[in-house]
Design a protein around this motif. Structure first.
Motif, PDB file in Angstrom:
ATOM      1  N   PRO A 130      -3.423  73.849  10.611  1.00  0.00           N
ATOM      2  CA  PRO A 130      -4.399  74.772  11.207  1.00  0.00           C
ATOM      3  C   PRO A 130      -5.311  74.094  12.223  1.00  0.00           C
TER       4      PRO A 130
ATOM      5  N   VAL B  35       2.053  79.770  14.386  1.00  0.00           N
ATOM      6  CA  VAL B  35       1.845  80.247  13.012  1.00  0.00           C
ATOM      7  C   VAL B  35       3.183  80.626  12.381  1.00  0.00           C
TER       8      VAL B  35
ATOM      9  N   PRO C 144       1.349  77.570   5.038  1.00  0.00           N
ATOM     10  CA  PRO C 144       0.196  78.382   4.611  1.00  0.00           C
ATOM     11  C   PRO C 144       0.284  78.766   3.140  1.00  0.00           C
TER      12      PRO C 144
ATOM     13  N   ALA D  70      -5.460  83.544  11.719  1.00  0.00           N
ATOM     14  CA  ALA D  70      -5.843  82.382  12.520  1.00  0.00           C
ATOM     15  C   ALA D  70      -5.478  82.580  13.988  1.00  0.00           C
TER      16      ALA D  70
ATOM     17  N   CYS E  14      -9.714  78.425  10.922  1.00  0.00           N
ATOM     18  CA  CYS E  14      -8.245  78.518  10.851  1.00  0.00           C
ATOM     19  C   CYS E  14      -7.721  77.902   9.560  1.00  0.00           C
ATOM     20  N   ARG E  15      -8.305  76.786   9.169  1.00  0.00           N
ATOM     21  CA  ARG E  15      -7.867  76.104   7.942  1.00  0.00           C
ATOM     22  C   ARG E  15      -8.199  76.931   6.705  1.00  0.00           C
TER      23      ARG E  15
ATOM     24  N   MET F 138       4.612  77.540  11.157  1.00  0.00           N
ATOM     25  CA  MET F 138       3.929  77.148   9.927  1.00  0.00           C
ATOM     26  C   MET F 138       4.496  77.881   8.723  1.00  0.00           C
ATOM     27  N   TYR F 139       4.731  79.164   8.871  1.00  0.00           N
ATOM     28  CA  TYR F 139       5.324  79.933   7.780  1.00  0.00           C
ATOM     29  C   TYR F 139       6.747  79.457   7.490  1.00  0.00           C
TER      30      TYR F 139
ATOM     31  N   SER G 228      -5.797  79.752   6.442  1.00  0.00           N
ATOM     32  CA  SER G 228      -4.460  79.302   6.066  1.00  0.00           C
ATOM     33  C   SER G 228      -4.377  78.949   4.588  1.00  0.00           C
TER      34      SER G 228
ATOM     35  N   ALA H  97      -3.223  83.502   6.870  1.00  0.00           N
ATOM     36  CA  ALA H  97      -3.017  82.541   7.958  1.00  0.00           C
ATOM     37  C   ALA H  97      -2.740  83.244   9.275  1.00  0.00           C
TER      38      ALA H  97
END
Length: 260
Positions: A68, A130, A139, A147, A219-220, A133-134, A223, A144
């Motif tokens: 994030p 993002v 996350p 974000a 953002c963190r 990230m998923y 997430s 998330a």
């Protein structure tokens, strides 16, 4: 049949979209591929060593901490490049701002169109990030996805004051020095790579003033799923107020330098 009526700001937005369409490959590398490689190499690769030797508080993995923050840092970097180098080029090199100023577009139309383009560009690159990230199962919360708008707000927060300043710059070396001595320290010392608590005590209050730190924290928290309403309110308020101040400064700066 009459032609569709576009707002003056949208005409400027379409110009930047056309420029992007001609040079999207290097832009894709800088805005998406590089951050994803950072995420894979540092967040997942080096992160395994960090987790084994120095676990973060609360059992948070380094990838969950780093990703994030990198999302927020990438939004800031894109915003500063567009608000700094691109604005300088539009005034001094390509002179597209000067040309637009001789049309019915007003200085605030030029500003609005460029800021809209920056926001859309950050929206798209952040959404892709993002999604990655998923894909890596980083996350811990479906929040998330929220974000992404935070990254867009952070981008406008950084782009507006940068544009207000960059339109006044005369020499390209000044833009380079800004990236070297302002953007890079923000990138390194805004809790993107490591928690602010490990920094020297005298530096921590300075970090807390950074919009990037507030954007990265929010953002963190989104997430990880540990959003504190008070902290989130502070983060959003600081980002929004900074964006507003930067926007007002940019309106004045654009009016002064494009109608001079």
């Amino acid at each position: 049949m009459t032609a569709p009526a576009y707002s003056p700001a949208f005409a400027e937005f379409r110009y930047w979209g056309a420029i992007f369409a001609k040079s999207w490959r290097p832009v894709l590398v800088n805005s998406v591929v590089n951050p994803v490689l950072f995420l894979a190499g540092i967040g997942l690769g080096l992160g395994g060593l960090v987790d084994d030797r120095s676990p973060l508080d609360g059992g948070l993995s380094y990838a969950a901490f780093f990703a994030p923050g990198l999302l927020a840092a990438a939004a800031m970097q894109t915003a500063v490049v567009e608000g700094g180098q691109a604005v300088f080029n539009a005034v001094r090199t390509r002179r597209s701002y000067r040309v637009a100023a001789y049309t019915p577009l007003q200085p605030h139309d030029i500003l609005h169109g460029h800021l809209l383009f920056i926001a859309v560009r950050i929206l798209l690159s952040s959404a892709v990030f993002v999604a990655v990230m998923y894909a890596f199962a980083i996350p811990a919360s479906p929040g998330a996805a929220l974000a992404v708008p935070v990254a867009v707000l952070l981008g406008v927060t950084c782009a507006a004051p940068t544009a207000a300043w960059a339109i006044t710059v005369q020499q390209p070396s000044v833009i380079g020095n800004f990236s070297r001595f302002v953007v890079m320290p923000l990138y390194l010392f805004s809790a993107t790579f490591f928690p602010v608590e490990v920094m020297p005590g005298w530096l921590q209050p300075v970090v807390y003033l950074s919009p990037l730190w507030h954007g990265a924290r929010l953002c963190r928290d989104l997430s990880v799923g540990t959003v504190n309403p008070l902290d989130a309110g502070v983060d959003l308020a600081l980002l929004a107020l900074t964006a507003l101040a930067g926007y007002l400064a940019a309106r004045r700066s654009y009016r002064r330098h494009l109608h001079s």
